[in-house]
Design a protein around this motif. Sequence first.
Motif, PDB file in Angstrom:
ATOM      1  N   ILE A  49      21.666  39.545  43.060  1.00 44.87           N
ATOM      2  CA  ILE A  49      22.211  38.505  44.026  1.00 44.87           C
ATOM      3  C   ILE A  49      21.475  37.173  43.381  1.00 44.87           C
ATOM      4  O   ILE A  49      22.297  36.301  43.104  1.00 44.87           O
ATOM      5  CB  ILE A  49      21.641  38.585  45.660  1.00 44.87           C
TER       6      ILE A  49
ATOM      7  N   LYS B 265      19.638  38.723  50.484  1.00 44.02           N
ATOM      8  CA  LYS B 265      20.998  38.772  50.466  1.00 44.02           C
ATOM      9  C   LYS B 265      21.573  37.592  50.457  1.00 44.02           C
ATOM     10  O   LYS B 265      22.858  36.949  50.314  1.00 44.02           O
ATOM     11  CB  LYS B 265      21.628  39.372  51.961  1.00 44.02           C
TER      12      LYS B 265
ATOM     13  N   VAL C  40      25.757  34.910  54.179  1.00 38.28           N
ATOM     14  CA  VAL C  40      25.497  36.517  53.692  1.00 38.28           C
ATOM     15  C   VAL C  40      26.769  36.895  53.612  1.00 38.28           C
ATOM     16  O   VAL C  40      27.493  37.291  54.860  1.00 38.28           O
ATOM     17  CB  VAL C  40      24.318  37.251  54.579  1.00 38.28           C
TER      18      VAL C  40
ATOM     19  N   ASP D 122      27.981  42.019  50.454  1.00 40.59           N
ATOM     20  CA  ASP D 122      26.702  42.112  49.879  1.00 40.59           C
ATOM     21  C   ASP D 122      25.873  43.171  50.798  1.00 40.59           C
ATOM     22  O   ASP D 122      24.759  43.557  50.355  1.00 40.59           O
ATOM     23  CB  ASP D 122      26.113  40.909  49.672  1.00 40.59           C
ATOM     24  N   LEU D 123      26.340  43.466  51.886  1.00 37.09           N
ATOM     25  CA  LEU D 123      25.932  44.323  52.917  1.00 37.09           C
ATOM     26  C   LEU D 123      26.286  45.991  52.763  1.00 37.09           C
ATOM     27  O   LEU D 123      25.751  46.781  53.206  1.00 37.09           O
ATOM     28  CB  LEU D 123      26.117  44.060  54.292  1.00 37.09           C
TER      29      LEU D 123
END
Length: 763
Positions: free
Chosen positions: A126, A608, A627, A631-632
Amino acid sequence: MTLPALADLTLEEKAALTSGASFWFTEAVERVGIPPVMLTDGPHGLRKQAGSGDHLGIGDSVPATCFPPAVGLGSSWDVGLLRRVGEALGVEASIENVGVLLGPGVNIKRSPLCGRNFEYFSEDPIVSGELGAAIVRGIQSQGVGASLKHFAANNQEEDRMRASSDVDARPLREIYLRGFQRVVEDAQPWTVMCSYNRINGVYASEDPWLLTSVLRDEWGFEGLVVSDWGAVNERVAGIAAGLDLEMPSSGGITDAQIVRAVTDGVLPESVLDTAAGRVIDLVRKVTDAAGTATGPLDVDAHHALARDAAARSIVLLKNDSVEGAPVLPLAKDARLAVIGEFAAAPRYQGAGSSMINPTRLDTALDAIRQAASSEVAFSRGFSTAVDVAQEEEVSLRTEAVAVAAAAEVAVVFLGVPARLESEGYDRDDIDLPVNQLALLEAVLAVNPRTVVVLSNGGVVALPFAEAVPAILEGWLLGQAGGGATADILFGDVNPSAKLTETIPLRLEDTPAFLDFPGEFSHVRYSEGLFVGYRWYDARRMPVAFPFGHGLSYTTFTYGDCFAAITPSGDVEVRVTVTNSGSRAGREVVQGYTALPGSAIQRAPRELKAFASVELDPGETREVVLAVRRSDLAYWDRRVDGWVVEGGRYAVEVGASSRDIRSRTVIDIAGDDLVVPVSRSTSLGEALRHPIAGPLLQQAMGRMMGGGDASGSIMPEGVDMMRILEAFPLGRIGLMGALGGGDPVTTEDIDRLIDAANGGAPTR
């Protein structure tokens, strides 16, 4: 500029366009008015070579601003700063008529031994992706193309032309490709540079999965793929895979191979047309933007930016009190002793293809003397030469000790000599030279008020961390690093940088220790997802300084954080931050997530999002961390795609990965996921399947004769269902009728599988 259509070119001309004309220029086709384009090295400065070119920085290059390399800029966590540095790089490239600047590099710092870590931002994708996208936007805002590199899984220099990075699908996607994906999707670099290495046995330069399926079809890359210099293995296979431009020139050898492959029907001419068309598109972008920035270069302004960037890159690792007061910042009227060769002869960039010929060069010693109001003593303390006589070492150390003993504060500059960190080979260890450690021990014995300033392109072990009251991690700071170091030491600039890589206690503690650099041209990434802080946190290992750590001359307090789902499905985290100290300062706020009880393997926490806030003393502001839902997601090998697992996520906001200041939870709906059922699907997996589950329960009811397994001869308390859940569906028939009912036949299982898959059988 109007350029000709492909139909106006001969087969030979199209083939020539896909190879370099020389070391730094693309091929021109004068007959139809296609000019050449110059590509040249970055990524932290312009390396335009005068005369004949070379790839390793041996030849002279024109003077240019040497900004801090990525190892320093990464620690700034400052997206705006990197955008400004990118703009400056674009200006200098435009003035010199350079069409493409080769950078940034966003490869992951898998091991601290990688000799090229100074060119990369972080151990986290990230951070790498956000900062990489910022510098690309800056460069391209000036009409100069960026070249995102080195694509991909290029994490060592040892055997770099042949080694295969053997990495499983999840870590490849979640760690090693994610940063590249972020830059491509957010900033659309004009070019992407493929790396030398192989990935799971296939050369990056001829991997259609990497260069076409992933880069173009999935991520939507619109630009040109260029080879690293000399990275082409088989040119025809490369162009078929999606490698558009080979650099440097092959002297016409690979052009002839392409022509022959098309003529013989081995390579469709349409594939060549696509590659040549992308080269023409690049030429059009460059020529249309020519002259965006014109000279002369404002050398002073760019040097000032380099100094600001360097100051934002220096990490205050430690600042303990001695005799009731913190050692830093220094008083300008204090009696100071500056010790260490790096203070007078700075180590400001790494060796290899990124070496910049700076427009000027500050030294820390000169800058400290200019800022101080009293005399500053200096002693070399040690030599960085390869062979130094023992007598000379003792003499240098003795002189330094005498100078330190007479001072109120000793500032000792230590670091890694240039010969130990370079493109082309990896480091052997993470230790500082023995003569430097001996010097520091001797200085501490006579002056407890000692500050250590480090100069290194990759992390070093810090066995003295407990003994030294103040430590600055100075990395490699570019041409203005000397002035920036003085700014931090005296408090003219409040330090705000934070580590984007963990500093371990020992090399043996690092995730890749047992599998770096591999053997027989294969490197097994056996640590999987657990790179950097993910590894240390999962194993609850002590470290010297954790990911995200960095102190200030002021203090910051955090309020409670709150998380909410936005209309787009992303997560917005809000937290108030207060400057509770006496100096204005900047805090980098970091947001981590975790999913307790996840069905898949995960790190205890993963970064994140991040943001920074500048606050005056006593000031409070709300910081918003964005967030992205994407990205989760984890990479699910069963469906070969990204999946967000539903559940109650922990959201942590902190000043480092091990300094969490506020926590909350948020419920996140998962993606609909239906995994195809087959005979190898386990009973437990099938029972959890939305269609197969109810059907299987009915079948098992018949199989049990309406009863259960309670009459089993298994010992009391043994969970029979946990034993049965591991059975593949195709083998259930082997169990017979457990409860006296009807056995489940192979035909029954096949009908169940067909029904679960909507009539599309999967064996």
